[in-house]
Design an enzyme around this catalytic site. Structure first.
Site, PDB file in Angstrom:
ATOM      1  N   SER A 182       0.918  -1.339   0.021  1.00 18.97           N
ATOM      2  CA  SER A 182      -0.011  -0.044   0.057  1.00 18.97           C
ATOM      3  C   SER A 182       1.022   1.357   0.117  1.00 18.97           C
ATOM      4  CB  SER A 182      -0.850   0.010   1.061  1.00 18.97           C
ATOM      5  OG  SER A 182      -2.060   0.806   1.124  1.00 18.97           O
ATOM      6  N   ASP A 349      -9.959  -5.414  -4.567  1.00 18.95           N
ATOM      7  CA  ASP A 349      -9.248  -4.127  -3.874  1.00 18.95           C
ATOM      8  C   ASP A 349      -9.995  -2.602  -4.197  1.00 18.95           C
ATOM      9  OD1 ASP A 349      -7.534  -2.378  -2.558  1.00 18.95           O
ATOM     10  OD2 ASP A 349      -5.677  -3.221  -2.984  1.00 18.95           O
ATOM     11  N   HIS A 378      -7.857  -5.490  -0.183  1.00 16.34           N
ATOM     12  CA  HIS A 378      -6.380  -4.788   0.125  1.00 16.34           C
ATOM     13  C   HIS A 378      -5.602  -5.272   1.059  1.00 16.34           C
ATOM     14  CE1 HIS A 378      -4.156  -0.862  -0.329  1.00 16.34           C
ATOM     15  NE2 HIS A 378      -3.982  -0.776   0.876  1.00 16.34           N
TER      16      HIS A 378
END
Length: 402
Positions: A182, A349, A378
């Site tokens: 991320s 996601d 995610h």
């Protein structure tokens, strides 16, 4: 005044009043003690398995004074250091810490990535960004100082990541494999696009890579960005965002209200969406969120509104002073080395949306490898029960193939 403008004005007025009450109220963390810094990740998550793993704590100070915690994990099954497959550095995402990589215990089927890598013979290093619980504060600032929270993605890429990776390089005297999730992937893209860290990194794996965010599918995040709630929050003198405080909870509620949702006040569902493959019995551990700066969230919203992967926008005057440009500089993804780059992204996601990842891929030079995990959300990239078979076996094969 057009009806939609009147609705936004009314919402912002309500938000301002409610947040003013929250900031004047007791800032105690809800359900837990106040955040403390300098906790030992080795003690909390690795020492219970000390018969299998050795864990060491390090710290390094950034050029702007933040003291970062770094942990090193090795399997005790290695008979000598010469058997090691070399160092691999794990970089966490937004509202997270290094604990991300060790939440699932190694004595069960859903083993965390750090233990998977250590079991395979890697010298595992875990980074912790500024202001997280497993770092150590600042040389002279405290969390009560506005300047303590004066940072965003730009500082993570320019200060935190280089400080931690150079620590690993200096201790091991080896080039480093890298895994970022991320915002941990985003900061690596930012650094690499400016030619930094290339000389000490070897293979780079980016999970749920966030660069562009124009197609994110999380309604509260979109609503907050569109309505400029980030700027309102900063204007009220709120420089820290901590989901565990009353003010943090109020901000989440307001973002959900703007999106016309009844959120259930948890990080996983509210901001990261649904995930296919996590052990739901550990959901409270997965939601052990960390504080971040309001400026970091503003930067995220700016990238959404500008539809560019860019540095922080300070306004024309200060941009000219900092960047010699009226507009913030763009991180040029075409300058990221790609011959040793691996991308892994999910079909479910909402934060690293498929359209945004495809745009990222289109702006990179050719040569990189990638895998799409159709069911992954995610957080599945770090918490999935089947992460070894589904993902990390592929990553280790990428590391080990010339």
């Amino acid at each position: 005044m057009e009806m939609w403008k009147m609705m936004i004005f009314a919402l912002l007025f309500t938000c301002s009043a409610q947040l003013s009450v929250a900031t004047n109220a007791d800032m105690d963390v809800i359900g837990v003690e106040q955040e403390s810094y300098g906790l030992s990740l080795c003690s909390t998550n690795v020492e219970p398995y000390s018969s299998k793993y050795d864990c060491q704590e390090y710290n390094v100070t950034t050029a702007d004074g933040f003291r970062l915690g770094v942990q090193r994990i090795n399997s005790r099954s290695l008979s000598s250091a010469s058997e090691s497959k070399g160092p691999v550095f794990l970089n966490h995402g937004l509202l997270s810490s290094g604990q991300t990589w060790v939440v699932n215990p190694p004595d069960e089927s859903d083993v965390s990535p750090a233990f998977v890598l250590a079991d395979a013979g890697y010298d595992v290093w875990i980074g912790n960004g500024r202001t997280t619980s497993y770092s150590h504060g600042h040389e002279y600032l405290t969390e009560k100082d506005e300047a303590y929270w004066n940072w965003s993605l730009d500082e993570l890429a320019a200060f935190d990541l280089p400080s931690m990776l150079h620590l690993v390089s200096n201790i091991t005297n080896k080039k480093i494999h890298f895994i970022g999730h991320s915002q941990g992937a985003q900061s690596a893209l930012a650094a690499l696009s400016e030619g930094n860290l290339i000389d000490i990194m070897t293979k780079v794996a980016l999970l749920a890579p966030v660069a562009y965010v124009s197609h994110i599918q999380t309604p509260p995040v979109v609503a907050a960005a569109v309505l400029h709630l980030d700027q309102l929050i900063e204007g009220l003198g709120i420089y820290e965002f901590n989901p565990k405080t009353k003010t943090g909870q109020k901000i989440i509620d307001l973002a959900c209200s703007a999106a016309k949702l009844k959120c259930i006040r948890d990080f996983t569902s509210t901001f990261a969406g649904t995930n296919c493959c996590m052990n739901n019995s550990r959901i409270e551990l997965y939601e052990s969120t960390q504080a971040t700066s309001t400026k970091n969230l503003i930067h995220f919203a700016q990238i959404y509104r500008a539809d560019k992967f860019q540095k922080y926008d300070y306004g024309a005057a200060e941009n000219n002073q900092r960047y010699n440009s009226t507009y913030p500089l763009v991180y040029d993804l075409s300058k990221v080395p790609t011959q040793n780059l691996f991308l892994a992204y999910g079909g479910a996601d909402p934060l690293a949306d498929l359209q945004d990842v495809e745009r990222l891929k289109s702006e990179l030079r050719t040569g990189y490898k990638y895998v799409l995990k159709p069911k992954f959300g995610h957080l599945d990239f770090v918490f999935a029960s089947n992460c070894k078979e589904e993902l990390y076996d592929n990553i280790m094969a990428f590391f080990e193939n010339s």
